[in-house]
Design an enzyme around this catalytic site. Sequence first.
Site, PDB file in Angstrom:
ATOM      1  N   SER A  88       4.419  -0.611  13.116  1.00 17.61           N
ATOM      2  CA  SER A  88       3.501   0.019  12.173  1.00 17.61           C
ATOM      3  C   SER A  88       3.692   1.535  12.186  1.00 17.61           C
ATOM      4  CB  SER A  88       2.078  -0.334  12.577  1.00 17.61           C
ATOM      5  OG  SER A  88       1.192   0.316  11.742  1.00 17.61           O
ATOM      6  N   SER A  89       3.810   2.121  10.975  1.00 17.67           N
ATOM      7  CA  SER A  89       3.944   3.585  10.923  1.00 17.67           C
ATOM      8  C   SER A  89       2.569   4.177  11.194  1.00 17.67           C
ATOM      9  CB  SER A  89       4.411   4.033   9.549  1.00 17.67           C
ATOM     10  OG  SER A  89       5.294   3.101   9.003  1.00 17.67           O
ATOM     11  N   GLY A 104      -1.998   2.394   4.208  1.00 18.28           N
ATOM     12  CA  GLY A 104      -2.816   1.758   3.170  1.00 18.28           C
ATOM     13  C   GLY A 104      -4.288   1.778   3.556  1.00 18.28           C
ATOM     14  N   GLU A 107      -7.649   0.933   4.999  1.00 16.97           N
ATOM     15  CA  GLU A 107      -7.908   0.236   6.259  1.00 16.97           C
ATOM     16  C   GLU A 107      -9.392  -0.069   6.415  1.00 16.97           C
ATOM     17  OE1 GLU A 107      -6.208   2.355   9.580  1.00 16.97           O
ATOM     18  OE2 GLU A 107      -4.173   1.740   9.034  1.00 16.97           O
ATOM     19  N   SER A 167      -1.672  -2.090   6.139  1.00 13.89           N
ATOM     20  CA  SER A 167      -0.720  -2.055   7.237  1.00 13.89           C
ATOM     21  C   SER A 167      -0.024  -3.416   7.377  1.00 13.89           C
ATOM     22  CB  SER A 167      -1.472  -1.718   8.513  1.00 13.89           C
ATOM     23  OG  SER A 167      -0.567  -1.643   9.555  1.00 13.89           O
ATOM     24  N   GLY A 168       1.287  -3.403   7.446  1.00 13.70           N
ATOM     25  CA  GLY A 168       2.066  -4.643   7.612  1.00 13.70           C
ATOM     26  C   GLY A 168       2.407  -5.316   6.302  1.00 13.70           C
ATOM     27  N   THR A 228       6.958   0.317   4.491  1.00 13.69           N
ATOM     28  CA  THR A 228       8.077   1.055   5.084  1.00 13.69           C
ATOM     29  C   THR A 228       9.395   0.359   4.750  1.00 13.69           C
ATOM     30  OG1 THR A 228       6.580   1.655   6.827  1.00 13.69           O
ATOM     31  CG2 THR A 228       8.895   2.064   7.227  1.00 13.69           C
ATOM     32  N   ASN A 239       1.009  -5.138  12.693  1.00  7.24           N
ATOM     33  CA  ASN A 239       2.422  -4.920  12.408  1.00  7.24           C
ATOM     34  C   ASN A 239       3.110  -4.463  13.692  1.00  7.24           C
ATOM     35  OD1 ASN A 239       4.888  -4.109  11.459  1.00  7.24           O
ATOM     36  ND2 ASN A 239       4.099  -2.717   9.890  1.00  7.24           N
TER      37      ASN A 239
HETATM   38  N1  LIG Z   1      11.167  -7.369   2.156  1.00  7.27           N
HETATM   39  C1  LIG Z   1      11.049  -7.811   3.394  1.00  7.27           C
HETATM   40  N2  LIG Z   1      11.887  -8.745   3.872  1.00  7.27           N
HETATM   41  C2  LIG Z   1      11.766  -9.210   5.129  1.00  7.27           C
HETATM   42  N3  LIG Z   1      10.815  -8.792   5.992  1.00  7.27           N
HETATM   43  C3  LIG Z   1       9.933  -7.857   5.590  1.00  7.27           C
HETATM   44  C4  LIG Z   1      10.023  -7.304   4.273  1.00  7.27           C
HETATM   45  N4  LIG Z   1       9.027  -6.394   4.161  1.00  7.27           N
HETATM   46  C5  LIG Z   1       8.379  -6.371   5.354  1.00  7.27           C
HETATM   47  N5  LIG Z   1       8.928  -7.242   6.209  1.00  7.27           N
HETATM   48  C6  LIG Z   1       8.498  -7.528   7.590  1.00  7.27           C
HETATM   49  O1  LIG Z   1       7.179  -7.036   7.762  1.00  7.27           O
HETATM   50  C7  LIG Z   1       7.084  -6.120   8.833  1.00  7.27           C
HETATM   51  C8  LIG Z   1       6.123  -5.007   8.483  1.00  7.27           C
HETATM   52  O2  LIG Z   1       6.601  -4.236   7.408  1.00  7.27           O
HETATM   53  P1  LIG Z   1       6.351  -2.675   7.284  1.00  7.27           P
HETATM   54  O3  LIG Z   1       7.158  -2.220   6.163  1.00  7.27           O
HETATM   55  O4  LIG Z   1       6.547  -2.016   8.578  1.00  7.27           O
HETATM   56  O5  LIG Z   1       4.837  -2.628   6.907  1.00  7.27           O
HETATM   57  P2  LIG Z   1       3.934  -1.361   6.572  1.00  7.27           P
HETATM   58  O6  LIG Z   1       4.827  -0.182   6.560  1.00  7.27           O
HETATM   59  O7  LIG Z   1       3.358  -1.684   5.247  1.00  7.27           O
HETATM   60  O8  LIG Z   1       2.923  -1.315   7.617  1.00  7.27           O
HETATM   61  C9  LIG Z   1       8.473  -5.611   9.019  1.00  7.27           C
HETATM   62  O9  LIG Z   1       8.697  -5.250  10.343  1.00  7.27           O
HETATM   63  C10 LIG Z   1       9.338  -6.800   8.611  1.00  7.27           C
HETATM   64  O10 LIG Z   1       9.481  -7.672   9.691  1.00  7.27           O
HETATM   65 MG   LIG Z   2       4.832   1.431   7.646  1.00  9.27          MG
END
Ligand SMILES: Nc1ncnc2c1ncn2[C@@H]1O[C@H](COP(=O)(O)OP(=O)(O)O)[C@@H](O)[C@H]1O
Ligand SMILES: [Mg+2]
Length: 1165
Positions: free
Chosen positions: A160-161, A387, A389, A107-108, A112, A157
């Site tokens: 977070s989804s 992912g 956890e 997560s984070g 996404t 996050n």
């Molecule tokens: N390629 C990227 N460039 C800039 N910031 C990113 C990038 N990937 C993730 N982030 C930052 O990380 C945070 C969490 O990413 P997210 O995709 O929501 O994580 P996950 O889906 O894996 O839990 C996002 O809100 C964003 O602020």
């Molecule tokens: Mg996500």
Amino acid sequence: MEVKTSLLDNMIGVGDMVLIEPLSEDAFIENLKKRFDHNEIYTYIGSVVISMNPYKSLPIYTAEKVEEYRNRNFYELSPHIYALADESYRSLRDQDKDQCILITGESGAGKTEASKFVMSYVAAVCGKGQEVNKVKEQLLQSNPVLEAFGNAKTVRNDNSSRFGKYMDIEFDFKGDPLGGVISNYLLEKSRVVKQPRGERNFHIFYQLLSGASDDTLKKLKLDRDFSKYNYLSLDSATVNGLDDAGSFRTVRNAMQIVGFMEDEVQSILELVAAVLKLGNIEFKPESRCNGYDESRVKDKNDLKEMCELLGIDQSVLERAFSYRTVEAKMEKMSTTLNVAQAYYARDALAKNLYSRLFSWLVNRINESIKAQTKTHKKVMGVLDIYGFEIFEDNSFEQFIINYCNEKLQQIFIELTLREEQEEYVREGIEWTNIEYFNNAIICDLIENNKNGILAMLDEECLRPGTVTDETFLDKLNTVCAEHQHFESRQSKNSKFLTDHSLPHNCFRIQHYAGKVLYRVEGFVDKNNDLLYRDLSQAMYKAKHGLIKVLFPEGNPAKVNLKRPPTAGFQFKASVGTLMKNLLTKNPNYIRCIKPNDKKAAHIFTDSLVCHQVRYLGLMENVRVRRAGYAFRQAYEPCLERYKMLCKQTWPHWKGPARKGVEVLLTDLQVPAEEFAYGRSKIFIRNPRMLFSLEEKRRQCLENLATLIQKIYRGWKCRTHFLLMKKSQVVVAAWYRRFAQQKKYQNIRSSALVFQSFIRGWKARKLLRELKHKKRCEKAVSTISAYWHGTQARWELRRLKEEAQNKHAVSVIWAAWLGTKARKELRRLKHEARSKQAVSVIWACWQGTKARRELKRLKEEARRKHSVAVIWAYWLGLKVRREYRKFFRADAGKKIYAFTIQRIMQKYFLGLKKTMPSMSPVDKSWPARPYGFLDRTHQELRRIFHLWRCKKYRSQFTEEKKATYKEKLAASELFKDKKALYPSSVGQPFKGDYVEITKNPKYQKLNSFVEDKVLLADMVSKINRANGKGAPRVFLLTKKSLFLADLKTGQVKASVPLPDLSSVSVSTQNDGFFALKIKEGSTSAAKGDFLLSSDRLIEIITKLHCIGATSADKKQLKVDISDEFLVQFKQDKVCVKFIQGTPKNGNGVACKRKNNRLLEVSVPSP
Ligand SMILES: Nc1ncnc2c1ncn2[C@@H]1O[C@H](COP(=O)(O)OP(=O)(O)O)[C@@H](O)[C@H]1O
Ligand SMILES: [Mg+2]
């Protein structure tokens, strides 16, 4: 911009981990760190992309970057998620291989975000067009909607989804997107009613309260203050960097783009509001006589408002929070709920309401983004799933999530290794199998149908009797004790009896990514996911359309005593389907790594990254990739890159590429164990070898650069010299030409001066001579003129003298003659005057005589008259005196009557003599003789006229009568209504104008028509397409009308007269008429006829009159109007008549204006 041709150019660390030297975890992490510090967040392991979350926005997702990576080979540029997206999209489009992009990480870690980059890249490079752009926009805008309802702030996050998402994007054969299908997996619904410390509920609750207008909130009966709602945790209600109000507007906008109706959005918001209201319902105990406590709703206001929002009967819901109906076979029992059970029921309802709303949303979005065509589709799936956890306190959710990750790892192992192996086999390289840890055994521990953990849990849930989380753990302890990946304190395996890190209410599983300790509390409840039937029935009874759809099991008509499938069972099934789906596609991996736990940029926590690298199995991945050969490349690009290292291959190699590479490697004396020749690729075993090649290439490139420089400089100088030389020749040529030109011009102008002098001198001499000659000639002529003048004057003088003499003689003669004439005139005048005086005197004398005689005669006449008058009076007197005795008293009257009679007699006899002719059109009538007979005279005139008409009529034959009847009918129909009418009055109605019976051409036609032909004439049939007429024979019988070809006489159309509904004509001087066919009649299929004839008046009169003689006496309706509709087969066309001068000649012109308008222009009278 610098143009790169390989990821090896300007590399920071190594772009592909396969090339890492030495292969150790430390070097691996070090390489990641080095690249991360230089903002290189992407690194490859072969074709797998590792993505480090930068936690800051980097300028690497611009439109220019998209263009840079578009249509480039994977290893051509530095590692990027776009390279993977491009590779995947191109093999989907060009090689027709369905793709899936698997994004994993905790997560984070940026899953996404990565999925969004992939989608936006594909959207940017695929086709364009109005329809395609709409599809793209809908696909992209589904994200904000799902994120609002499915994402929440967690400690890891801020966005977070809280659900797993798999999206299939569907493309057509050209690679244009057609639509998509989204599948969602296990929403973390427990969050609706309770959130861990520092975390929030789903975004939508906060967005709604911050972003909705006052009016909307009032409608939803909501208050802007978060603290009013029990379900919203307060400690992190507002999050830095999150603009809830702005996001609410974005979500509403996205919903509109995706295709949600305004009332659907309203319903959704009502449900969200209802969940908030539900959380505020509280219960209190009420003692019952049987000693048990029964729950009662404390403050009914929230309950009331919620029921109003959803259209639920308040009493029904209230009862459902106090009682529970248990049905078993045919029996129904009602038991009371205590306060704890009521709270449990309330939360279960809230969770169910929200999670079902979420699933409904996904389905609704799917409906909108569904591909419209049924043609073969190419599919690209993007999987963004939670992912692995490992928390301090892991429950059912983590168990399920980690199970899903185990399955994904299975796919990873299976596909990566299989592909690698297949490549070696395909390329004909000798290959020995690599040992790796296969986690199939862990999957089996969880999902085995007989004794897997999920099966045990289901069995426990379905078992009668008391079931608790502890009984479930006991069961696990007996069934799974022997399994080498299962650990529990109480299991038969004595090994853990003394393991104090393993509490009694927990079990531990050794996942491929590490050991995870699960607390069994809540497993049974969460798996059961129980919602009391009374509640679902109350929901089903709601008047709110959406709620009803969400609780179909509440329908009393469909009471199902079977338990619904458990959460675990459902998840296992959907993961199974997902895996099957993924296995049919070509996988592309993005493995996301989180550099630190603080969500901060620039911090790289080695231990954290190391942990992720371990459980993601990245080292294994590199090893597997390197166990064979670290690097592979097709022969052509390899030769292209290194051909400068060998004289034979530089600068051009004419033979096959493989041969070239062989020559190259032999020339470089590379040891044979360092490489292998595949069928289409060269395989390099050691990265060091590749680097040495690269180094040699770099040196060679430097030398080549010098060589190129040298040749270029030489070439430049020589070109410059040649240019100078060429220019000098040009300059000299131009100068010489100029000098010669100048000299020539000098000589020429001197010659001209010289020439002109000589010519002048010669000319002057000639002039002088000519002048002298001319003077001489002039003198001679002057002298002779003088001489001739003198001679002439002499002669003139002589002649004048002679004339003067002659004139004097004639003047004297004339004067004498004049005197003589005047004398004679005077004499004649005197004579005439004497004669006239005599005749005047005579006339006067005669006049006097005549007047005297007249006077005398008048006197005599007067005297005679007076004598006669006196005589008559005397006679009258005598007679009256004599007859007076015979008169009676009424004699006056009688004499009057007699006199009148005599006068009348005289009047009639006189009239007889002066009678006008018998012609009915004769307007003459004798003058009236007496004033008192005025009326009689007029009456007699009328009577006479009527009698004369009757006489006239009685001479008619039957045929003539019929003709006149028709003429009369024509007059009634058209007089003063149609301008064509007056011209038809003088024409007899002949009927047959084409001599149908005699003309041999129409013999067949004549025999075809059974009845007597009433009218046969040539008409024009107007073509609707161009307004032109085609000649036709128009036949009319008592029963039908026919249209036949003019030349052949072949019948083209026949219409029984009863099928005619009406006929339309214009008011103008034209012959257009439309025969309208009754709707539904047999002739209706052909449509109406638009015809034109000079004898329109006759045709229509005849048609009209036939109706009068028909059985039903129904006469054909005649509409006279300058605009009417004609039905041509399918469409109605308006025929419009206008006055004007037509362009060609002065006839009537019909022109088609558009699909629905024929315009007839008639010359103005
Ligand atoms: N390629 C990227 N460039 C800039 N910031 C990113 C990038 N990937 C993730 N982030 C930052 O990380 C945070 C969490 O990413 P997210 O995709 O929501 O994580 P996950 O889906 O894996 O839990 C996002 O809100 C964003 O602020
Ligand atoms: Mg996500």
